[in-house]
Design an enzyme around this catalytic site. Structure first.
Site, PDB file in Angstrom:
ATOM      1  N   GLU A  58      46.397  35.131  47.283  1.00 32.54           N
ATOM      2  CA  GLU A  58      47.261  36.308  47.427  1.00 32.54           C
ATOM      3  C   GLU A  58      48.735  35.932  47.296  1.00 32.54           C
ATOM      4  O   GLU A  58      49.507  36.624  46.613  1.00 32.54           O
ATOM      5  CB  GLU A  58      47.008  36.978  48.777  1.00 32.54           C
ATOM      6  CG  GLU A  58      47.996  38.072  49.164  1.00 32.54           C
ATOM      7  CD  GLU A  58      47.928  39.306  48.287  1.00 32.54           C
ATOM      8  OE1 GLU A  58      48.792  40.185  48.442  1.00 32.54           O
ATOM      9  OE2 GLU A  58      47.029  39.388  47.429  1.00 32.54           O
ATOM     10  N   HIS A  61      49.659  35.079  43.747  1.00 37.83           N
ATOM     11  CA  HIS A  61      49.773  36.300  42.929  1.00 37.83           C
ATOM     12  C   HIS A  61      51.106  36.994  43.179  1.00 37.83           C
ATOM     13  O   HIS A  61      51.747  37.479  42.243  1.00 37.83           O
ATOM     14  CB  HIS A  61      48.615  37.243  43.257  1.00 37.83           C
ATOM     15  CG  HIS A  61      48.682  38.551  42.531  1.00 37.83           C
ATOM     16  ND1 HIS A  61      48.770  38.643  41.163  1.00 37.83           N
ATOM     17  CD2 HIS A  61      48.681  39.843  42.991  1.00 37.83           C
ATOM     18  CE1 HIS A  61      48.824  39.916  40.794  1.00 37.83           C
ATOM     19  NE2 HIS A  61      48.786  40.655  41.880  1.00 37.83           N
ATOM     20  N   HIS A 123      45.790  50.422  40.163  1.00 33.96           N
ATOM     21  CA  HIS A 123      46.704  49.284  40.168  1.00 33.96           C
ATOM     22  C   HIS A 123      46.640  48.502  38.862  1.00 33.96           C
ATOM     23  O   HIS A 123      47.670  48.190  38.238  1.00 33.96           O
ATOM     24  CB  HIS A 123      46.360  48.388  41.362  1.00 33.96           C
ATOM     25  CG  HIS A 123      47.398  47.357  41.665  1.00 33.96           C
ATOM     26  ND1 HIS A 123      47.245  46.037  41.325  1.00 33.96           N
ATOM     27  CD2 HIS A 123      48.592  47.434  42.284  1.00 33.96           C
ATOM     28  CE1 HIS A 123      48.296  45.352  41.712  1.00 33.96           C
ATOM     29  NE2 HIS A 123      49.134  46.180  42.300  1.00 33.96           N
ATOM     30  N   HIS A 214      30.670  53.577  34.633  1.00 26.37           N
ATOM     31  CA  HIS A 214      31.470  52.604  33.883  1.00 26.37           C
ATOM     32  C   HIS A 214      30.690  52.068  32.687  1.00 26.37           C
ATOM     33  O   HIS A 214      31.247  51.915  31.597  1.00 26.37           O
ATOM     34  CB  HIS A 214      31.887  51.450  34.797  1.00 26.37           C
ATOM     35  CG  HIS A 214      32.594  50.361  34.063  1.00 26.37           C
ATOM     36  ND1 HIS A 214      33.785  50.561  33.395  1.00 26.37           N
ATOM     37  CD2 HIS A 214      32.266  49.038  33.862  1.00 26.37           C
ATOM     38  CE1 HIS A 214      34.171  49.423  32.828  1.00 26.37           C
ATOM     39  NE2 HIS A 214      33.266  48.507  33.081  1.00 26.37           N
ATOM     40  N   HIS A 276      36.381  38.977  31.463  1.00 32.42           N
ATOM     41  CA  HIS A 276      36.176  40.415  31.301  1.00 32.42           C
ATOM     42  C   HIS A 276      37.514  41.152  31.393  1.00 32.42           C
ATOM     43  O   HIS A 276      37.826  42.024  30.570  1.00 32.42           O
ATOM     44  CB  HIS A 276      35.204  40.896  32.383  1.00 32.42           C
ATOM     45  CG  HIS A 276      34.683  42.280  32.190  1.00 32.42           C
ATOM     46  ND1 HIS A 276      33.936  42.651  31.104  1.00 32.42           N
ATOM     47  CD2 HIS A 276      34.796  43.399  32.948  1.00 32.42           C
ATOM     48  CE1 HIS A 276      33.605  43.931  31.196  1.00 32.42           C
ATOM     49  NE2 HIS A 276      34.124  44.407  32.315  1.00 32.42           N
TER      50      HIS A 276
END
Length: 302
Positions: A58, A61, A123, A214, A276
């Site tokens: 975290e 990032h 996001h 999806h 992906h």
């Protein structure tokens, strides 16, 4: 001076990719609360006393996003001054920085106050808009259009419809994919492409509906891009920017589908999951370039 701007543009584009992949890593490793309910510091401290893997992911990032934000700001201002005469430059400069700040604020709000999965799924898509704007600025700086003679490109109504339609639709596919991650529905269906789970039936709960929604959306965009590539081979082969662009788009969407299947077969292998996210990032960049070409074609052939 232009050479330094080119280096900055490439570095910022790569930095944006790291921000996107880093965000996916945070979600996939469930590290969003690695720093607790504290932002921008971890646990309210400059140097946390207890270091955990989630905290490292975290915090890394956040640091990458912070540095990336500064790079985007510098690139935006520099591009505005250096190539501001190009019609799209100022709009892309504003777009890149605005959406990067917006995704940072959403991330901060999620840490401090918490957000629903449906809001958090936005996001990644918001970050993609910023990436696309930076990517297009880089194309303008390197004058890729002139190398492909793209300024003389004519896009008819049929191709224009597909460019607009599949680009807008891709955002829905991206949102549903992010929703799968944020609702933790990645492995709710153990089979692929259908959700059999030992008893063939329609989805029986929200998580299965999210997963299968999806998959259906991803399947449709694969077919759609495949069809556009077929049309390009049949009718637009002499227009190299369309031919090679849709070939790249079809390769990317194919890799995206394969990676999606391998995520299920490998039971959520982290590296495949990050690939992906990388493939859809690249695909969105290509589609954004087509939108730019379509905008120019409409202007040139009114």
């Amino acid at each position: 001076m232009r050479r330094s701007l080119k280096w900055l543009a490439v570095a910022t584009t790569i930095g944006m990719i790291f921000i996107l992949i880093g965000g996916a890593l945070v979600t996939k490793t469930d590290s969003g609360m690695g720093c607790g309910r504290s932002w921008p510091l971890c646990e309210g401290k400059l140097v946390p006393s207890e270091i955990t893997p989630a905290l490292v992911i975290e915090l890394a990032h956040r640091l990458v996003s912070g540095v990336g934000g500064i790079m985007v700001l510098v690139l935006s201002v520099w591009s505005w001054k250096a190539i501001g005469h190009i019609r799209e430059t100022k709009f892309l400069s504003l777009l890149s920085f605005f959406f990067l700040v917006l995704q940072g604020l959403i991330g901060a709000a999620a840490v401090i106050w918490g957000q629903s999965s449906f809001v958090l799924a936005l996001h990644f898509g918001i970050s993609l808009v910023s990436f696309a704007a930076v990517f297009l600025l880089t194309i303008l700086i390197f004058e890729i259009d002139k190398k492909f003679d793209a300024e003389k490109l004519y896009i008819d109504k049929r191709m224009g419809f597909h460019i607009m339609g599949v680009s807008i639709y891709s955002y829905l596919v991206i949102y549903t994919g992010a929703l799968v991650r944020h609702t933790k529905a990645s492995l709710v269906c153990r089979d692929w492409p259908l959700c059999l789970n030992d008893a063939p039936s329609l989805p029986t709960n929200m998580y299965e509906w999210v997963q299968m929604g999806h998959r259906a959306a991803a399947g449709l965009i694969f077919i759609w891009i495949g069809y556009i590539f077929y049309l390009t081979i049949r009718h637009y082969k002499e227009q190299k920017v369309l031919y090679w662009g849709w070939m790249i788009a079809f390769i990317l969407v194919s890799l995206q589908v394969i990676a999606g299947a391998l995520i299920i077969f490998s039971r959520l292998n982290l590296y495949i999951a990050l690939l992906h996210a990388f493939f859809i990032t690249c695909l969105f960049g290509v589609l954004s370039y087509f939108l730019l070409l379509h905008s120019r074609s409409k202007r040139n052939y009114k």
